[in-house]
Design a protein around this motif. Structure first.
Motif, PDB file in Angstrom:
ATOM      1  N   GLY A 287      12.203   2.033   4.932  1.00 51.06           N
ATOM      2  CA  GLY A 287      11.629   2.557   3.695  1.00 51.06           C
ATOM      3  C   GLY A 287      12.590   3.492   3.001  1.00 51.06           C
ATOM      4  O   GLY A 287      13.751   3.635   3.417  1.00 51.06           O
ATOM      5  N   PRO A 288      12.123   4.159   1.957  1.00 44.96           N
ATOM      6  CA  PRO A 288      12.972   5.111   1.237  1.00 44.96           C
ATOM      7  C   PRO A 288      13.448   6.248   2.138  1.00 44.96           C
ATOM      8  O   PRO A 288      12.840   6.537   3.166  1.00 44.96           O
ATOM      9  CB  PRO A 288      12.039   5.642   0.127  1.00 44.96           C
ATOM     10  CG  PRO A 288      10.982   4.595  -0.021  1.00 44.96           C
ATOM     11  CD  PRO A 288      10.795   4.029   1.349  1.00 44.96           C
ATOM     12  N   ASP A 289      14.530   6.892   1.739  1.00 44.06           N
ATOM     13  CA  ASP A 289      15.118   7.975   2.527  1.00 44.06           C
ATOM     14  C   ASP A 289      14.434   9.296   2.181  1.00 44.06           C
ATOM     15  O   ASP A 289      15.030  10.192   1.589  1.00 44.06           O
ATOM     16  CB  ASP A 289      16.621   8.054   2.260  1.00 44.06           C
ATOM     17  CG  ASP A 289      17.337   8.985   3.232  1.00 44.06           C
ATOM     18  OD1 ASP A 289      16.688   9.474   4.164  1.00 44.06           O
ATOM     19  OD2 ASP A 289      18.540   9.203   3.049  1.00 44.06           O
TER      20      ASP A 289
ATOM     21  N   ASP B  31       0.807  -1.218   0.000  1.00 48.36           N
ATOM     22  CA  ASP B  31       0.000   0.000   0.000  1.00 48.36           C
ATOM     23  C   ASP B  31       0.841   1.269   0.000  1.00 48.36           C
ATOM     24  O   ASP B  31       0.492   2.262  -0.640  1.00 48.36           O
ATOM     25  CB  ASP B  31      -0.917   0.030   1.229  1.00 48.36           C
ATOM     26  CG  ASP B  31      -2.262  -0.614   0.961  1.00 48.36           C
ATOM     27  OD1 ASP B  31      -2.453  -1.123  -0.146  1.00 48.36           O
ATOM     28  OD2 ASP B  31      -3.114  -0.617   1.876  1.00 48.36           O
ATOM     29  N   ALA B  32       1.943   1.244   0.748  1.00 45.27           N
ATOM     30  CA  ALA B  32       2.672   2.487   1.024  1.00 45.27           C
ATOM     31  C   ALA B  32       4.089   2.513   0.469  1.00 45.27           C
ATOM     32  O   ALA B  32       4.833   3.445   0.749  1.00 45.27           O
ATOM     33  CB  ALA B  32       2.710   2.726   2.530  1.00 45.27           C
ATOM     34  N   ASN B  33       4.472   1.512  -0.292  1.00 46.13           N
ATOM     35  CA  ASN B  33       5.816   1.460  -0.876  1.00 46.13           C
ATOM     36  C   ASN B  33       6.887   1.546   0.212  1.00 46.13           C
ATOM     37  O   ASN B  33       7.871   2.272   0.092  1.00 46.13           O
ATOM     38  CB  ASN B  33       6.011   2.582  -1.905  1.00 46.13           C
ATOM     39  CG  ASN B  33       7.289   2.407  -2.709  1.00 46.13           C
ATOM     40  OD1 ASN B  33       7.723   1.290  -2.977  1.00 46.13           O
ATOM     41  ND2 ASN B  33       7.898   3.518  -3.098  1.00 46.13           N
ATOM     42  N   LEU B  34       6.685   0.780   1.277  1.00 44.75           N
ATOM     43  CA  LEU B  34       7.645   0.724   2.362  1.00 44.75           C
ATOM     44  C   LEU B  34       8.358  -0.626   2.355  1.00 44.75           C
ATOM     45  O   LEU B  34       8.087  -1.472   1.514  1.00 44.75           O
ATOM     46  CB  LEU B  34       6.947   0.975   3.704  1.00 44.75           C
ATOM     47  CG  LEU B  34       6.309   2.363   3.849  1.00 44.75           C
ATOM     48  CD1 LEU B  34       5.524   2.466   5.145  1.00 44.75           C
ATOM     49  CD2 LEU B  34       7.357   3.471   3.776  1.00 44.75           C
ATOM     50  N   ASP B  35       9.264  -0.808   3.294  1.00 46.92           N
ATOM     51  CA  ASP B  35      10.102  -2.007   3.316  1.00 46.92           C
ATOM     52  C   ASP B  35      10.118  -2.629   4.713  1.00 46.92           C
ATOM     53  O   ASP B  35      11.174  -2.929   5.267  1.00 46.92           O
ATOM     54  CB  ASP B  35      11.530  -1.658   2.864  1.00 46.92           C
ATOM     55  CG  ASP B  35      11.575  -1.128   1.448  1.00 46.92           C
ATOM     56  OD1 ASP B  35      11.693  -1.931   0.525  1.00 46.92           O
ATOM     57  OD2 ASP B  35      11.476   0.102   1.281  1.00 46.92           O
TER      58      ASP B  35
END
Length: 258
Positions: free
Chosen positions: A71-73, A42-46
């Motif tokens: 997640g992304p920086d 859903d949120a493009n997290l890791d």
């Protein structure tokens, strides 16, 4: 979960660091893995679930698992990590599990080595999950006393307020008081001006934005309990839905429509 169930979990949640010598059952672990996968999609997290988290800790006791919050920086990713991570925390708490947001008292280097994250991804925190002991340990009591010497009220979080808050907003801010944050610092600065509530943090590219994401979720749960539907806009102001009423669920990221 319903909003009422999230509200109940907010009131029950306490950071726990002493767990029983009983690992999570396979069925529970599978449910948590599915929540983690849904968040990432859903949120493009890791986010990553680790079944045995004990090798990464020294002062935590017992058997427990953890979710690595990564997640992304970017600033947006930091806020989303807080928002979605706290949603999982509250679901776990509601179903009787102990949890703790952790940002400093674990071996971060060992976690990076275990996950092999790409260079453009960051670990922002971890969340421990397990069966908490019935009584608080000496370590838990000591850490609580060290970080709760002076609790900041929601009134103290406002740098400007030109009118009395609406009842629903005041209740939402009461839930922000109950939101976890690193060393209980509650770093969000709020403003209420011309009928608009907004917030920001100093150093938005720090883990303070994770705290902001957690606070956003707590506020939304609170106003929803009082019949207000809305979202946090990209400029970090809270926007009520007028004629177009959109159902709020805590599983949706801020700023996204259902």
């Amino acid at each position: 979960m319903t909003n009422a169930e999230y509200l109940e979990a907010v009131e029950k949640r306490h950071s726990r660091r002493a767990y029983r010598q009983k690992p999570l059952g396979s069925e529970i672990m599978q449910i948590i893995k599915e929540m983690v996968e849904a968040v990432n999609n859903d949120a493009n997290l890791d986010f990553t679930f680790i079944e045995d988290a004990t090798p990464f800790f020294k002062i935590f006791s017992g058997k427990f698992s953890m979710i690595v919050i990564a997640g992304p920086d970017t600033q947006k990713a930091r806020e989303s990590c807080g928002y979605y991570g706290e949603s999982i925390v509250l679901q776990c708490v509601y179903h009787g599990l102990g949890t703790c947001w952790v940002s400093g008292t674990y071996n971060e280097n060992k976690v990076y080595e275990a996950l092999h994250l790409p260079s453009d991804k960051r670990i922002y925190a971890v969340i421990t999950i397990g069966y908490a002991k019935d009584k608080y340990s000496l370590v838990e009591k000591t850490m609580y006393n060290a970080t709760h010497k002076k609790n900041k009220s929601y009134q103290d979080m406002f740098e400007f307020c030109d009118a009395k808050l609406p009842e629903a907003y005041a209740y939402g801010m009461k839930l922000v008081e109950m939101a976890p944050s690193a060393v209980n610092r509650r770093p969000v600065h709020f403003r209420y001006e011309n009928g608009i509530l907004s917030g920001y943090v100093d150093e938005p590219y720090s883990d303070k934005s994770v705290d902001f994401g957690i606070a956003k979720l707590h506020f939304l749960i609170g106003v929803r309990a009082k019949g207000i539907n809305g979202k946090w806009s990209l400029d970090n102001s809270f926007e009520e839905y007028g004629g177009k009423r959109i159902k709020f669920t805590p599983d949706k990221a801020e700023g996204e429509d259902d």
